[in-house]
Motif scaffolding. Structure first.
Motif, PDB file in Angstrom:
ATOM      1  N   LEU A  51      -7.195  -5.510  -2.029  1.00  0.00           N
ATOM      2  CA  LEU A  51      -6.705  -4.978  -0.762  1.00  0.00           C
ATOM      3  C   LEU A  51      -5.556  -4.009  -1.001  1.00  0.00           C
ATOM      4  CD1 LEU A  51      -7.260  -5.237   2.251  1.00  0.00           C
ATOM      5  CD2 LEU A  51      -5.499  -7.000   2.332  1.00  0.00           C
ATOM      6  N   MET A  54      -6.966  -0.707  -2.283  1.00  0.00           N
ATOM      7  CA  MET A  54      -7.590   0.051  -1.196  1.00  0.00           C
ATOM      8  C   MET A  54      -6.520   0.726  -0.333  1.00  0.00           C
ATOM      9  SD  MET A  54     -10.634  -2.557  -0.048  1.00  0.00           S
ATOM     10  CE  MET A  54     -11.381  -1.433   1.158  1.00  0.00           C
ATOM     11  N   ALA A  55      -5.460  -0.005  -0.002  1.00  0.00           N
ATOM     12  CA  ALA A  55      -4.379   0.556   0.811  1.00  0.00           C
ATOM     13  C   ALA A  55      -3.650   1.670   0.062  1.00  0.00           C
ATOM     14  CB  ALA A  55      -3.403  -0.539   1.220  1.00  0.00           C
ATOM     15  N   LYS A  76      -9.217   4.056   6.305  1.00  0.00           N
ATOM     16  CA  LYS A  76      -8.387   3.021   6.919  1.00  0.00           C
ATOM     17  C   LYS A  76      -9.260   1.924   7.524  1.00  0.00           C
ATOM     18  CE  LYS A  76      -5.193   4.490   9.754  1.00  0.00           C
ATOM     19  NZ  LYS A  76      -4.398   5.321  10.678  1.00  0.00           N
ATOM     20  N   VAL A  79     -10.340  -0.473   4.863  1.00  0.00           N
ATOM     21  CA  VAL A  79      -9.281  -1.411   4.495  1.00  0.00           C
ATOM     22  C   VAL A  79      -9.163  -2.500   5.559  1.00  0.00           C
ATOM     23  CG1 VAL A  79      -6.802  -1.683   4.043  1.00  0.00           C
ATOM     24  CG2 VAL A  79      -7.999   0.341   3.213  1.00  0.00           C
ATOM     25  N   CYS A  83      -9.832  -6.489   5.035  1.00  0.00           N
ATOM     26  CA  CYS A  83      -8.775  -7.429   5.374  1.00  0.00           C
ATOM     27  C   CYS A  83      -9.301  -8.486   6.349  1.00  0.00           C
ATOM     28  CB  CYS A  83      -7.580  -6.693   5.968  1.00  0.00           C
ATOM     29  SG  CYS A  83      -6.135  -7.733   6.219  1.00  0.00           S
ATOM     30  N   TYR A  98       0.251  -2.632   6.837  1.00  0.00           N
ATOM     31  CA  TYR A  98      -0.561  -1.488   6.428  1.00  0.00           C
ATOM     32  C   TYR A  98      -0.675  -0.410   7.501  1.00  0.00           C
ATOM     33  CZ  TYR A  98      -1.862  -4.251   2.381  1.00  0.00           C
ATOM     34  OH  TYR A  98      -1.823  -4.983   1.234  1.00  0.00           O
TER      35      TYR A  98
END
Length: 114
Positions: A51, A54-55, A76, A79, A83, A98
């Motif tokens: 995660l 990815m962010a 986005k 992500v 999540c 995030y």
């Protein structure tokens, strides 16, 4: 033994077969349980790192590229979706951490340039 890391799935190859992240051996399209398994702490750590990666990727697209806004929004959403899969009961933390980071970076690096 070699380790191949492609996105969120790490694959470990050994002389007897191919093992996925959950310690199962693939043989002729069927998954057979093997003694090699990752404990729950390793799985949690790997999913948190995934995660985070990815962010970080979304942040780098905002800061260091001219990626169109729609494409950044798609990343986005990926992500956010991941999540939700990993931590469905903690989405308020996603919003606080995030989503606010993405908005701040967009304002700081994209709107400031225009």
């Amino acid at each position: 033994m070699s380790i191949i890391n492609k996105g969120w799935l790490s694959i470990i190859t050994v002389a007897t077969g191919v093992y996925g992240a959950f310690g199962k051996q693939k043989t002729k399209g069927l998954w057979q349980t093997n003694l090699m398994t990752m404990n729950s702490e390793e799985l949690k750590r790997e999913s948190m790192q995934q995660l985070r990666r990815m962010a970080d990727h979304v942040c780098s697209l905002i800061v260091a590229s001219d990626y169109p806004k729609i494409d950044v929004e798609i990343e986005k959403a990926k992500v956010r979706s991941r999540c939700e899969e990993l931590y469905p009961d903690r989405m308020e933390f996603y919003e606080m951490i995030y989503e606010s980071r993405f908005d701040r970076l967009w304002y700081q690096f994209r709107e400031a340039r225009e």
